[in-house]
Write an enzyme that holds these catalytic residues in place. Structure first.
Site, PDB file in Angstrom:
ATOM      1  N   GLU A  96      -0.870  -8.763   5.029  1.00  0.00           N
ATOM      2  CA  GLU A  96      -0.776  -8.805   6.495  1.00  0.00           C
ATOM      3  C   GLU A  96      -2.147  -8.715   7.164  1.00  0.00           C
ATOM      4  O   GLU A  96      -2.276  -8.986   8.355  1.00  0.00           O
ATOM      5  CB  GLU A  96       0.165  -7.694   7.002  1.00  0.00           C
ATOM      6  N   HIS A 124      -3.349  -5.961   0.941  1.00  0.00           N
ATOM      7  CA  HIS A 124      -2.686  -6.119   2.241  1.00  0.00           C
ATOM      8  C   HIS A 124      -2.607  -7.587   2.681  1.00  0.00           C
ATOM      9  O   HIS A 124      -3.508  -8.068   3.381  1.00  0.00           O
ATOM     10  CB  HIS A 124      -3.484  -5.362   3.310  1.00  0.00           C
ATOM     11  N   CYS A 181       0.824  -1.202   0.000  1.00  0.00           N
ATOM     12  CA  CYS A 181       0.000   0.000   0.000  1.00  0.00           C
ATOM     13  C   CYS A 181       0.864   1.260   0.000  1.00  0.00           C
ATOM     14  O   CYS A 181       1.580   1.505  -0.958  1.00  0.00           O
ATOM     15  CB  CYS A 181      -0.987  -0.049   1.158  1.00  0.00           C
TER      16      CYS A 181
END
Lengths: 232, 79
Positions: free
Chosen positions: A198, A196, A86
């Site tokens: 994560e 993302h 990002c």
């Protein structure tokens, strides 16, 4: 294996990144403030999402000149793995470590939802635990994730297998050139992506497809360096 | 000396903000507007009277930070 999570003023996915490393592969991670000048102790550097320096001027434009970025460039030259997600991806393109640039989403909306990605290249340190052309679910959360690259560079990237993830056909959320969601540098040790991973490390989060990215990094590193220590 | 810098999205790159404003102008009846491009306007006060030197410095600032030349063009004026 030792992970660094860079922290810029305005980073807000640093904790997610840190927790993803600890929870998925149980490896040690350190938060590294953007004024640090030495990253030689780390095997993988994670550049998290957020709004570095308020995204004033352009996303990532000011962060690119933080002291830690010089150390990051040196680490990239040593072959250290670097993953930017990002705002981290935006910073890496601004720094010239990855090709292209990120524009405002063509929808003009901040898009925050799960996306279907296709693994276009599973032969990178970050993607070995995926199958080639596998469809995975990873969330996005961005207003400026419209990846732009000119035709000549795109051709070169295709020839070098630098396109790592694409949005599934018909599901491009931001207008990115050629449906691109994630790219690597020529050498393959730096990748950047808008989605993302994560935030997709557990079914409770809606998907655990991101975990395998962290497994990939650890497994590739282990193949080169022997067994990594497990931290309890 | 004062510098004004204009940064605009390149002609061949989509400008979603410009398109939105164009749509709004059309809905207000300004149908003659065929295109809108939105850019950035920066004013810089420079502690120098050396025009040639200032020009070199401004170019450096634009290339390094003020514009991302992958997607943006820039121009400047010195006064």
């Amino acid at each position: 294996m030792k992970f660094a999570v860079l922290v810029f003023p305005g980073s807000n996915c640093d904790k997610d990144m840190y927790n993803a490393v600890r929870d998925s592969i149980q490896q040690p991670a350190d938060y590294i403030w953007h004024t640090a000048t030495d990253l030689s102790a780390y095997d993988c550097i994670l550049v998290p999402g957020g709004f570095s320096f308020g995204d004033y001027l352009r996303c990532g434009a000011i962060a690119r000149f933080s002291p830690v970025m010089k150390a990051l460039v040196e680490a990239v030259e040593r072959g250290t793995y670097v993953l930017g997600v990002c705002n981290g991806f935006q910073i890496l393109t601004e720094a010239g470590l990855l090709p292209g640039a990120l524009l405002r989403n063509n929808t003009l909306k901040f898009r925050c939802h799960q996306t279907a990605l296709i693994v276009e290249n599973n032969n990178t340190p970050f993607t070995t635990a995926y199958s080639q052309n596998e469809e995975i679910t990873i969330p996005i959360a961005h207003g400026e994730g419209n990846y732009y690259v000119d035709d000549a560079t795109l051709e070169e990237m295709q020839a070098n297998n630098q396109i790592i993830f694409r949005y599934k056909k018909g599901a491009n959320p931001n207008g990115s050139t050629d449906d691109i969601a994630g790219v690597s540098n020529k050498r393959g040790n730096v990748i950047g992506m808008m989605p993302h991973p994560e935030r997709a490390v557990h079914e409770l989060l809606g998907s655990s497809d991101g975990r395998r990215m962290f497994y990939s990094i650890l497994n590739t590193w282990r193949e080169k360096h022997g067994e990594a220590t497990v931290v309890r | 000396m004062k510098a004004t810098v204009y940064v605009t999205i390149k002609e061949n790159v989509l400008d979603p903000k410009g398109s939105a404003v164009q749509g709004a102008l059309h809905s207000l009846g300004f149908d003659e507007v065929s295109k809108v491009r939105i850019g950035k306007y920066l004013e810089l006060d420079l502690d120098t009277n050396d025009r040639a030197a200032a020009e070199i410095r401004i170019k450096e600032m634009c290339e390094l930070l003020l514009a991302n030349t992958v997607i943006e063009d820039y121009r400047y004026e010195l006064a």
